[in-house]
Write a protein that holds these residues in place. Structure first.
Motif, PDB file in Angstrom:
ATOM      1  N   HIS A 145      33.523  -1.772 -30.132  1.00 41.88           N
ATOM      2  CA  HIS A 145      34.894  -1.760 -29.607  1.00 41.88           C
ATOM      3  C   HIS A 145      35.754  -0.833 -30.478  1.00 41.88           C
ATOM      4  O   HIS A 145      36.686  -1.276 -31.158  1.00 41.88           O
ATOM      5  CB  HIS A 145      35.475  -3.176 -29.583  1.00 41.88           C
ATOM      6  N   THR A 146      35.412   0.451 -30.437  1.00 37.59           N
ATOM      7  CA  THR A 146      36.029   1.407 -31.356  1.00 37.59           C
ATOM      8  C   THR A 146      37.531   1.517 -31.162  1.00 37.59           C
ATOM      9  O   THR A 146      38.290   1.579 -32.138  1.00 37.59           O
ATOM     10  CB  THR A 146      35.382   2.801 -31.175  1.00 37.59           C
ATOM     11  N   LYS A 147      37.983   1.541 -29.921  1.00 42.21           N
ATOM     12  CA  LYS A 147      39.413   1.693 -29.652  1.00 42.21           C
ATOM     13  C   LYS A 147      40.192   0.492 -30.176  1.00 42.21           C
ATOM     14  O   LYS A 147      41.249   0.641 -30.817  1.00 42.21           O
ATOM     15  CB  LYS A 147      39.651   1.850 -28.149  1.00 42.21           C
ATOM     16  N   LEU A 148      39.681  -0.719 -29.942  1.00 43.74           N
ATOM     17  CA  LEU A 148      40.352  -1.921 -30.450  1.00 43.74           C
ATOM     18  C   LEU A 148      40.358  -1.933 -31.972  1.00 43.74           C
ATOM     19  O   LEU A 148      41.369  -2.291 -32.602  1.00 43.74           O
ATOM     20  CB  LEU A 148      39.661  -3.174 -29.918  1.00 43.74           C
ATOM     21  N   ALA A 149      39.229  -1.534 -32.575  1.00 46.41           N
ATOM     22  CA  ALA A 149      39.155  -1.482 -34.032  1.00 46.41           C
ATOM     23  C   ALA A 149      40.157  -0.479 -34.581  1.00 46.41           C
ATOM     24  O   ALA A 149      40.807  -0.721 -35.606  1.00 46.41           O
ATOM     25  CB  ALA A 149      37.740  -1.109 -34.469  1.00 46.41           C
ATOM     26  N   GLU A 150      40.274   0.643 -33.906  1.00 52.95           N
ATOM     27  CA  GLU A 150      41.203   1.688 -34.333  1.00 52.95           C
ATOM     28  C   GLU A 150      42.646   1.190 -34.268  1.00 52.95           C
ATOM     29  O   GLU A 150      43.453   1.452 -35.164  1.00 52.95           O
ATOM     30  CB  GLU A 150      41.033   2.910 -33.446  1.00 52.95           C
TER      31      GLU A 150
ATOM     32  N   ARG B 119      36.285  -4.420 -38.655  1.00 50.11           N
ATOM     33  CA  ARG B 119      34.878  -4.096 -38.933  1.00 50.11           C
ATOM     34  C   ARG B 119      33.951  -4.776 -37.934  1.00 50.11           C
ATOM     35  O   ARG B 119      32.932  -4.211 -37.526  1.00 50.11           O
ATOM     36  CB  ARG B 119      34.527  -4.470 -40.382  1.00 50.11           C
ATOM     37  N   TRP B 120      34.273  -6.015 -37.522  1.00 49.01           N
ATOM     38  CA  TRP B 120      33.480  -6.677 -36.488  1.00 49.01           C
ATOM     39  C   TRP B 120      33.637  -5.940 -35.167  1.00 49.01           C
ATOM     40  O   TRP B 120      32.647  -5.728 -34.440  1.00 49.01           O
ATOM     41  CB  TRP B 120      33.906  -8.131 -36.336  1.00 49.01           C
ATOM     42  N   LEU B 121      34.856  -5.545 -34.829  1.00 47.47           N
ATOM     43  CA  LEU B 121      35.089  -4.804 -33.589  1.00 47.47           C
ATOM     44  C   LEU B 121      34.310  -3.494 -33.581  1.00 47.47           C
ATOM     45  O   LEU B 121      33.696  -3.121 -32.574  1.00 47.47           O
ATOM     46  CB  LEU B 121      36.584  -4.531 -33.420  1.00 47.47           C
TER      47      LEU B 121
ATOM     48  N   LEU C  74      39.084   3.973 -41.069  1.00 46.43           N
ATOM     49  CA  LEU C  74      38.236   3.569 -39.957  1.00 46.43           C
ATOM     50  C   LEU C  74      36.978   4.419 -39.864  1.00 46.43           C
ATOM     51  O   LEU C  74      35.902   3.919 -39.564  1.00 46.43           O
ATOM     52  CB  LEU C  74      39.015   3.656 -38.647  1.00 46.43           C
ATOM     53  N   LYS C  75      37.105   5.722 -40.144  1.00 44.25           N
ATOM     54  CA  LYS C  75      35.948   6.620 -40.056  1.00 44.25           C
ATOM     55  C   LYS C  75      34.820   6.146 -40.969  1.00 44.25           C
ATOM     56  O   LYS C  75      33.657   6.086 -40.559  1.00 44.25           O
ATOM     57  CB  LYS C  75      36.363   8.043 -40.429  1.00 44.25           C
ATOM     58  N   ASP C  76      35.144   5.805 -42.218  1.00 40.99           N
ATOM     59  CA  ASP C  76      34.125   5.317 -43.151  1.00 40.99           C
ATOM     60  C   ASP C  76      33.524   3.998 -42.688  1.00 40.99           C
ATOM     61  O   ASP C  76      32.321   3.754 -42.839  1.00 40.99           O
ATOM     62  CB  ASP C  76      34.726   5.134 -44.544  1.00 40.99           C
ATOM     63  N   VAL C  77      34.383   3.129 -42.123  1.00 40.94           N
ATOM     64  CA  VAL C  77      33.915   1.829 -41.655  1.00 40.94           C
ATOM     65  C   VAL C  77      32.892   1.991 -40.542  1.00 40.94           C
ATOM     66  O   VAL C  77      31.810   1.399 -40.556  1.00 40.94           O
ATOM     67  CB  VAL C  77      35.095   0.960 -41.165  1.00 40.94           C
TER      68      VAL C  77
ATOM     69  N   ASN D 222      45.028   0.937 -37.500  1.00 41.79           N
ATOM     70  CA  ASN D 222      46.289   1.687 -37.503  1.00 41.79           C
ATOM     71  C   ASN D 222      47.483   0.779 -37.750  1.00 41.79           C
ATOM     72  O   ASN D 222      48.515   1.213 -38.289  1.00 41.79           O
ATOM     73  CB  ASN D 222      46.462   2.435 -36.183  1.00 41.79           C
ATOM     74  N   THR D 223      47.345  -0.499 -37.353  1.00 42.04           N
ATOM     75  CA  THR D 223      48.418  -1.470 -37.600  1.00 42.04           C
ATOM     76  C   THR D 223      48.449  -1.896 -39.062  1.00 42.04           C
ATOM     77  O   THR D 223      49.515  -2.103 -39.647  1.00 42.04           O
ATOM     78  CB  THR D 223      48.226  -2.715 -36.714  1.00 42.04           C
TER      79      THR D 223
END
Length: 446
Positions: free
Chosen positions: A205-210, A198-200, A222-225, A214-215
């Protein structure tokens, strides 16, 4: 969520919650050491209160700093910085030769505790799903209490069979220095956790958050976040956040005004007056910690099963009942074990309500975009109330007329009334958040 993902999520929450263990360890180590420290530095009642509460001043500073650090450097790096502060403090306070040096070392440790107290539950709430957030958040509070029990046991083992002279000259140094071991473990393990998704996402930093989501998850959370950061009207969000901040700060203060940390910091002092034995008082204090641990363990289930608000209300009334029993036993100078029983009743009810529920609720209440600021401010108010209680208890308890008239019962009456006021606050203000996602809770209070 798959089994493997659940195990990984549990691992992340477990590592983060070691910060809670250090929170409990660092703030409660003073309970067994304060009697010896008082004699070693020849402190009066005000200075004794300061010897206990100075760490809380550091906690206030740490909580304020966490607003900026957790927002700009992330949850992970803030926790790493806190772990180094705690490491230095543990060694420095154990080796201090003057009261000023001791005070500075403990304030530094308090800064570390203030950081982890705000950021550890924040991190856990941001990686947890709506279905297990209560149980995972419980891990942090469970760790706080577990840290308290560990140091109660360590203090007892260090003091067991030792002379008063040895405890005054060296024993308290061993107690404070023992924190080096869990601090080192925490520092090493923190390098293994990812940053909060959520911080990312908030930082773009969408890719890192994703990748992190995913992990951790199987699903499409993630979409809602991400949407939660951009879909709200800014003015409405600021207005909602102000109201939530007021609620969270009062909730955090009521937790401390219950007098819980009198049990954590001063229980051996209170019990020694009845038992007449410092070693016996330290032993009895262990059972107060065990009672809180049982309460936290039960609370993790009860909060998710029956809801936050019902358990907070029951716990507030039960805590008041326990405190009134303690006050009656102290006032009548009755059996020490009945005084201990009152403390245990208080701890059980406190743990399933304000002890665990407060940390769960203040981590849930704030919108994603203002969570780090809101949570940090609420925790700061928690520490301010903690400081007031820790500083004033020996001043009230050792005031000659109050001591002679009430035999130590007067402060317990004050804390019992505060628990009743906490019940009224919870009944009138809080809304139920059980089973709701962080994004749904944001709508609930908007």
């Amino acid at each position: 969520m798959s089994k493997n993902n659940s195990i990984y999520l549990f691992k992340l929450a477990l590592i983060s919650s070691i910060g809670g263990l250090l929170f409990g360890y660092d703030t409660s180590v003073i309970s067994g050491a304060i009697s010896s420290i008082q004699k070693y530095f020849q402190l009066d009642s005000i200075e004794t209160g300061w010897a206990v509460s100075n760490v809380v001043l550091g906690c206030i500073i740490g909580s304020i700093l966490s607003i900026w650090y957790s927002e700009h450097f992330g949850r992970k790096m803030t926790l790493i910085g806190a772990s180094f502060a705690l490491l230095i403090s543990a060694g420095w306070s154990a080796l201090s030769t003057t009261f000023i040096e001791f005070t500075l070392a403990r304030i530094l440790g308090g800064i570390g505790v203030g950081l982890v107290a705000a950021v550890s539950p924040m991190y856990i709430s941001e990686i947890a799903s709506k279905h297990n957030r209560g149980r995972l958040s419980m891990m942090n509070d469970f760790a706080i209490v577990f840290g308290q029990i560990i140091i109660f046991l360590v203090n007892y083992q260090i003091a067991k069979g030792m002379t008063q002279e040895w405890l005054v000259n060296l024993g308290w140094r061993y107690m404070l220095g023992s924190e080096l071991i869990p601090c080192l473990v925490f520092t090493i393990l923190l390098f293994q956790i990812p940053e909060s998704p959520r911080w990312l996402a908030q930082k773009g930093h969408t890719k890192l958050a994703e990748d992190v989501v995913n992990t951790i998850y199987t699903g499409n959370e993630l979409k809602d976040v991400i949407q939660s950061f951009y879909s709200k009207n800014e003015t409405r969000m600021k207005t909602a956040s102000k109201g939530l901040l007021f609620i969270a700060c009062l909730l955090a203060m009521f937790q401390q005004l219950s007098g819980v940390n009198v049990m954590m910091y001063y229980a051996p002092t209170v019990l020694e007056e009845i038992t007449g034995s410092h070693e016996e008082a330290l032993f009895q204090t262990i059972w107060i910690g065990v009672a809180q641990l049982i309460g936290v363990f039960a609370g993790g289930y009860l909060l998710d099963r029956f809801g936050r608000v019902p358990m907070m209300k029951i716990g507030a009334l039960g805590s008041a009942a326990g405190l009134f029993l303690v006050s009656y036993m102290l006032y009548t100078q009755a059996d020490a074990y009945m005084t201990l029983a009152g403390m245990i009743i208080f701890m059980l009810f406190y743990a399933v309500s304000f002890g665990l529920g407060m940390w769960v609720l203040i981590a849930e209440l704030f919108p994603n975009a203002s969570r780090s600021h809101g949570l940090s401010i609420a925790v700061t108010f928690n520490w301010i109330a903690n400081f007031l209680v820790a500083q004033t208890f020996p001043m009230i308890n050792e005031q000659p007329w109050l001591k002679e008239t009430f035999h130590g019962a007067f402060p317990m009456w004050i804390y019992g009334v505060c628990c009743i006021l906490g019940f009224v606050f919870v009944s009138k203000v809080l809304k139920e958040t059980k089973g709701k996602s962080l994004e749904q809770i944001e709508k609930l209070y908007s």
